[in-house]
Design a protein around this motif. Structure first.
Motif, PDB file in Angstrom:
ATOM      1  N   ALA A 193       0.598  -1.354  -0.058  1.00  0.00           N
ATOM      2  CA  ALA A 193       0.004   0.003   0.024  1.00  0.00           C
ATOM      3  C   ALA A 193       0.730   1.146   0.076  1.00  0.00           C
ATOM      4  O   ALA A 193       0.433   2.430   0.164  1.00  0.00           O
ATOM      5  N   GLY A 194       2.209   0.938  -0.097  1.00  0.00           N
ATOM      6  CA  GLY A 194       3.080   2.409  -0.021  1.00  0.00           C
ATOM      7  C   GLY A 194       4.066   2.239   0.944  1.00  0.00           C
ATOM      8  O   GLY A 194       5.409   2.773   0.865  1.00  0.00           O
ATOM      9  N   CYS A 195       3.776   1.737   2.224  1.00  0.00           N
ATOM     10  CA  CYS A 195       4.550   1.492   3.515  1.00  0.00           C
ATOM     11  C   CYS A 195       4.243   0.084   3.921  1.00  0.00           C
ATOM     12  O   CYS A 195       5.374  -0.526   4.197  1.00  0.00           O
ATOM     13  N   MET A 218      -3.407  -5.175   7.792  1.00  0.00           N
ATOM     14  CA  MET A 218      -1.999  -4.649   7.008  1.00  0.00           C
ATOM     15  C   MET A 218      -1.131  -4.879   8.080  1.00  0.00           C
ATOM     16  O   MET A 218      -1.434  -4.943   9.272  1.00  0.00           O
ATOM     17  N   THR A 219       0.281  -4.802   7.866  1.00  0.00           N
ATOM     18  CA  THR A 219       1.212  -4.681   8.852  1.00  0.00           C
ATOM     19  C   THR A 219       1.174  -3.480   9.276  1.00  0.00           C
ATOM     20  O   THR A 219       0.626  -2.151   8.877  1.00  0.00           O
ATOM     21  N   GLU A 229      -0.622   5.851   1.066  1.00  0.00           N
ATOM     22  CA  GLU A 229      -1.320   4.657   1.732  1.00  0.00           C
ATOM     23  C   GLU A 229      -2.714   4.934   2.229  1.00  0.00           C
ATOM     24  O   GLU A 229      -3.434   3.981   1.580  1.00  0.00           O
ATOM     25  N   SER A 230      -3.174   5.879   2.764  1.00  0.00           N
ATOM     26  CA  SER A 230      -4.529   6.048   3.246  1.00  0.00           C
ATOM     27  C   SER A 230      -5.365   6.398   2.178  1.00  0.00           C
ATOM     28  O   SER A 230      -6.286   5.721   2.261  1.00  0.00           O
ATOM     29  N   GLU A 231      -4.810   7.013   1.257  1.00  0.00           N
ATOM     30  CA  GLU A 231      -5.965   7.304  -0.004  1.00  0.00           C
ATOM     31  C   GLU A 231      -6.108   5.971  -0.814  1.00  0.00           C
ATOM     32  O   GLU A 231      -7.208   5.815  -1.315  1.00  0.00           O
ATOM     33  N   PHE A 232      -4.904   5.270  -0.833  1.00  0.00           N
ATOM     34  CA  PHE A 232      -5.104   4.007  -1.667  1.00  0.00           C
ATOM     35  C   PHE A 232      -6.273   2.995  -0.785  1.00  0.00           C
ATOM     36  O   PHE A 232      -6.804   2.433  -1.633  1.00  0.00           O
ATOM     37  N   LEU A 233      -6.092   2.893   0.373  1.00  0.00           N
ATOM     38  CA  LEU A 233      -6.651   2.029   1.097  1.00  0.00           C
ATOM     39  C   LEU A 233      -8.306   2.456   1.134  1.00  0.00           C
ATOM     40  O   LEU A 233      -9.291   1.709   1.179  1.00  0.00           O
ATOM     41  N   ASP A 234      -8.463   3.832   1.263  1.00  0.00           N
ATOM     42  CA  ASP A 234      -9.687   4.304   0.901  1.00  0.00           C
ATOM     43  C   ASP A 234     -10.482   4.046  -0.386  1.00  0.00           C
ATOM     44  O   ASP A 234     -11.599   3.583  -0.462  1.00  0.00           O
TER      45      ASP A 234
END
Length: 270
Positions: A193-195, A218-219, A229-234
């Motif tokens: 997810a980016g991180c 997620m880890t 990461e937050s935008e992708f998970l949204d």
């Protein structure tokens, strides 16, 4: 972005300017009247969005191979190639609007010429510079026909590593770490997810182009650098359909612009 050369614009103006205008666009010539009941216009009565293809007349080449894609959000993509003259493909992106009758779309192009189309059932008629239907011997050649819905791409949805290339309309660097994989042996999804790495399940209805991701975990690595990461998970929680064509995957919500775009980066595990 490459814009069309001046020779194309001049050729279009010559061809279109020489055609006899058809003011009426009446049923006598097989079209719908330009002045129509707004409640039953092409804009709101036809399934007009999609890709249209054809070969338009050209003043100094064998023809202009044309692909025009119209999107519900008012965005267009145009590809042209001058047959017998060059193998180069010119690509153009921009916005379009409708005329007051809801029958004609107008591309908002940097240079005028060949930018108005009358919208019919699975067909576009290119109009002349005055917005009138072209008549004469070449009239039937000023048509673009709607392509059938795209089939599944050469890269299948499952077991392909899909690299994120665009998020919420913003292009991302080619070396960004975000990707997603849909397992073909079990209804499992995973990726980066980016991180942090993420995992979960998914449900697929390929006939209806419906796809849903659920139970995402997620880890918990600490991320010091900026990421998406937050935008992708949204996006993973909010999209409700997808498109898969030409090794490109998009995650969408309803008929709005894509929330995320991906390109096939090889088999999963590479």
């Amino acid at each position: 972005m490459k814009y069309l050369p001046t020779s194309f614009l001049v050729a279009s103006m010559l061809l279109l300017g020489c055609a006899e205008p058809d003011v009426s666009l009446s049923a006598d010539n097989g079209t719908t009247a330009a002045v129509a009941d707004p409640a039953h216009s092409s804009r709101n009565a036809l399934d007009w969005d999609g890709r249209y293809e054809g070969v338009l007349p050209c003043a100094d080449c064998e023809g202009i191979k044309t692909k025009l894609t119209l999107h519900q959000d008012g965005h267009y993509q145009l590809e042209t190639q001058y047959l017998g003259k060059s193998n180069e493909v010119f690509r153009e992106d921009g916005n379009f609007d409708w005329d007051s009758s809801g029958q004609i779309v107008r591309l908002q192009r940097p240079q005028p010429g060949g930018d108005q189309f009358f919208v019919g059932e699975n067909i576009l008629w290119q109009l002349d510079l005055n917005g009138q239907r072209i008549t004469g011997k070449l009239a039937d050649h000023y048509q673009l026909h709607k392509a059938p819905p795209p089939q599944l791409a050469t890269a299948p949805l499952a077991d392909t590593k899909w690299q994120l290339t665009e998020l919420m309309g913003q292009p991302l660097a080619a070396d960004n770490p975000i990707y997603i994989v849909f397992s073909g042996t079990e209804a499992r999804v995973y990726g980066h997810a980016g991180c942090n790495r993420f995992f979960g399940g998914y449900e697929l209805n390929s006939d209806a182009l419906r796809l849903r991701v659920s139970g995402v975990g997620m880890t918990q690595m600490a991320c010091l650098q900026d990421n998406y990461e937050s935008e992708f998970l949204d996006v993973l929680q909010s999209f409700d359909n997808f498109n898969l064509t030409d090794d490109s995957l998009t995650l969408n919500r309803a008929r709005m612009a894509p929330l995320a775009r991906f390109s096939a980066a090889g088999p999963a595990g590479e």
